[in-house]
Design an enzyme around this catalytic site. Sequence first.
Site, PDB file in Angstrom:
ATOM      1  N   GLY A  11      -4.610  38.562 -33.186  1.00 20.18           N
ATOM      2  CA  GLY A  11      -3.319  39.014 -32.645  1.00 20.18           C
ATOM      3  C   GLY A  11      -2.330  37.863 -32.648  1.00 20.18           C
ATOM      4  O   GLY A  11      -2.682  36.758 -32.230  1.00 20.18           O
ATOM      5  N   ARG A  21       4.779  24.404 -37.242  1.00 22.11           N
ATOM      6  CA  ARG A  21       5.860  23.464 -37.565  1.00 22.11           C
ATOM      7  C   ARG A  21       5.481  22.024 -37.191  1.00 22.11           C
ATOM      8  O   ARG A  21       5.635  21.106 -37.997  1.00 22.11           O
ATOM      9  CB  ARG A  21       7.142  23.891 -36.833  1.00 22.11           C
ATOM     10  CG  ARG A  21       8.326  22.980 -37.086  1.00 22.11           C
ATOM     11  CD  ARG A  21       9.589  23.607 -36.500  1.00 22.11           C
ATOM     12  NE  ARG A  21      10.689  22.663 -36.526  1.00 22.11           N
ATOM     13  CZ  ARG A  21      10.936  21.784 -35.563  1.00 22.11           C
ATOM     14  NH1 ARG A  21      10.145  21.726 -34.499  1.00 22.11           N
ATOM     15  NH2 ARG A  21      11.957  20.967 -35.650  1.00 22.11           N
ATOM     16  N   ALA A  22       4.961  21.866 -35.964  1.00 23.29           N
ATOM     17  CA  ALA A  22       4.641  20.498 -35.516  1.00 23.29           C
ATOM     18  C   ALA A  22       3.528  19.888 -36.361  1.00 23.29           C
ATOM     19  O   ALA A  22       3.605  18.728 -36.760  1.00 23.29           O
ATOM     20  CB  ALA A  22       4.241  20.522 -34.044  1.00 23.29           C
ATOM     21  N   ILE A 125      -2.344  35.894 -26.231  1.00 23.80           N
ATOM     22  CA  ILE A 125      -1.579  36.185 -25.007  1.00 23.80           C
ATOM     23  C   ILE A 125      -2.497  36.500 -23.830  1.00 23.80           C
ATOM     24  O   ILE A 125      -2.077  36.462 -22.685  1.00 23.80           O
ATOM     25  CB  ILE A 125      -0.575  37.341 -25.217  1.00 23.80           C
ATOM     26  CG1 ILE A 125      -1.303  38.632 -25.575  1.00 23.80           C
ATOM     27  CG2 ILE A 125       0.489  36.973 -26.224  1.00 23.80           C
ATOM     28  CD1 ILE A 125      -0.457  39.885 -25.340  1.00 23.80           C
ATOM     29  N   ASP A 126      -3.766  36.824 -24.115  1.00 21.30           N
ATOM     30  CA  ASP A 126      -4.671  37.285 -23.051  1.00 21.30           C
ATOM     31  C   ASP A 126      -5.158  36.176 -22.105  1.00 21.30           C
ATOM     32  O   ASP A 126      -5.698  36.469 -21.044  1.00 21.30           O
ATOM     33  CB  ASP A 126      -5.908  37.962 -23.664  1.00 21.30           C
ATOM     34  CG  ASP A 126      -5.558  39.236 -24.411  1.00 21.30           C
ATOM     35  OD1 ASP A 126      -4.381  39.638 -24.384  1.00 21.30           O
ATOM     36  OD2 ASP A 126      -6.457  39.828 -25.032  1.00 21.30           O
ATOM     37  N   ARG A 254       5.447  57.605 -11.792  1.00 25.13           N
ATOM     38  CA  ARG A 254       5.573  57.558 -13.253  1.00 25.13           C
ATOM     39  C   ARG A 254       4.708  56.422 -13.763  1.00 25.13           C
ATOM     40  O   ARG A 254       4.372  55.506 -13.014  1.00 25.13           O
ATOM     41  CB  ARG A 254       7.028  57.279 -13.669  1.00 25.13           C
ATOM     42  CG  ARG A 254       8.006  58.366 -13.288  1.00 25.13           C
ATOM     43  CD  ARG A 254       7.868  59.567 -14.216  1.00 25.13           C
ATOM     44  NE  ARG A 254       8.908  60.554 -13.969  1.00 25.13           N
ATOM     45  CZ  ARG A 254       8.833  61.541 -13.081  1.00 25.13           C
ATOM     46  NH1 ARG A 254       7.752  61.668 -12.309  1.00 25.13           N
ATOM     47  NH2 ARG A 254       9.821  62.407 -12.943  1.00 25.13           N
TER      48      ARG A 254
HETATM   49  O1  F6P Z   1      -5.744  39.869 -28.139  1.00 23.49           O
HETATM   50  C1  F6P Z   1      -4.412  40.105 -27.952  1.00 23.49           C
HETATM   51  C2  F6P Z   1      -4.132  41.578 -27.853  1.00 23.49           C
HETATM   52  O2  F6P Z   1      -2.748  41.735 -27.778  1.00 23.49           O
HETATM   53  C3  F6P Z   1      -4.836  42.302 -26.702  1.00 23.49           C
HETATM   54  O3  F6P Z   1      -4.176  42.121 -25.478  1.00 23.49           O
HETATM   55  C4  F6P Z   1      -4.809  43.716 -27.190  1.00 23.49           C
HETATM   56  O4  F6P Z   1      -5.838  44.468 -26.615  1.00 23.49           O
HETATM   57  C5  F6P Z   1      -5.020  43.563 -28.666  1.00 23.49           C
HETATM   58  O5  F6P Z   1      -4.573  42.268 -28.999  1.00 23.49           O
HETATM   59  C6  F6P Z   1      -4.309  44.585 -29.499  1.00 23.49           C
HETATM   60  O6  F6P Z   1      -4.649  44.361 -30.831  1.00 23.49           O
HETATM   61  P1  F6P Z   1      -3.956  45.079 -32.065  1.00 23.49           P
HETATM   62  O7  F6P Z   1      -2.576  44.510 -32.198  1.00 23.49           O
HETATM   63  O8  F6P Z   1      -4.826  44.744 -33.209  1.00 23.49           O
HETATM   64  O9  F6P Z   1      -3.904  46.540 -31.723  1.00 23.49           O
END
Ligand code: F6P
Length: 352
Positions: A11, A21-22, A125-126, A254
Amino acid sequence: MPILSILTSGGDAPGMNAVIRAAAKTASAHGWRVIGVEDGYNGLIEGCFVDLTPAFIDDIDREGGTVLRSARSAKFRTVEGRAQAARHLTGVDCLLVIGGNGSLTGAKIFGKEHGIRVVGVPASIDNDIACTSMSIGVDTALNTIVEACDRICDTARSHRRAFLVEVMGRECGYLAMASAIACSADAVLFREQGKSEEQLITELRGVIRHSYSATRMKKRVLIIKAEGVEVSTASLAAKLEETMQEDSGGATLRYTILGHVVRGGRPSSFDRIIGSRLGYAAFHAALNGLDQIMLGWRSEDPVSQPSHVDRNIQYVPLEHMLSETQRMLDGTHPVTRARIDMITKVQGVLPL
Ligand code: F6P
């Protein structure tokens, strides 16, 4: 002329471009040739390369995503796929892999199988990678969630509504936990809690009843849910809606799934800074002949070694980092335990 190859995999994460870049600039300054691999490991298998010239990397650190593009490569998980990829790296002195758990696992296996020197930079990002306090992309993702929840709260307040907001984080609830604090959420749900659907509903009904009680009458209710929680957001929302009348005296609920919105966007200053510093240190790791390592940001891991070029950066063996990451994901790692303990303590305070 020595050659550094750089690829981004898995991802994408805001800040990956700053690393590219760096590392490329620093390598060029030391007389290295720098080659980018397009489309992650798929591009390595197919031989898709681009010269990372100064013109190519100009200004890329301001952009989200990755200019080299990325992929989750099924073929690279096979022995044949990796052998095909290795053929394209003849003459390359070091491969810099910028990615998450799966990508760095691939780097470790590939490097060992084919005697190719690999250096990794954690980007996901996780925040699910061990031996680094932060991975690239986490800070931007958190800021995006905060901005989205602020907007949701504007409309929620106008209707005295309750909102269930799902954030990314496949196997790791860090984004949900951290954003719950940053957004003043009333409740947070994450996979690592291991709660059943029944438990979740009971707890959330308690939060909703308290929030709309005559003495409290909250302006809005915000519940942040991590993507990894097994119960789907739609089904949780549907179940809560059934009892909203009884629990809130008429307020509505919601739900919003933020999805890939969380992963995009221009990197925050923090992601640009750690991206640049990790990229700089990654090249120095390559220059010093290091192999099978990842760079950590302010890691407290006892096995990690100081990088010498940046006091906030440590070198950690890939093998060790990957086994620690496994412990983080199965909930036995002290970092995961500390995160859960902290959020469990504040959970009683959030809805007040
Ligand atoms: O690993 C980062 C991430 O954004 C997770 O948070 C999410 O579950 C997954 O990738 C989604 O992956 P894809 O973009 O392949 O659907």
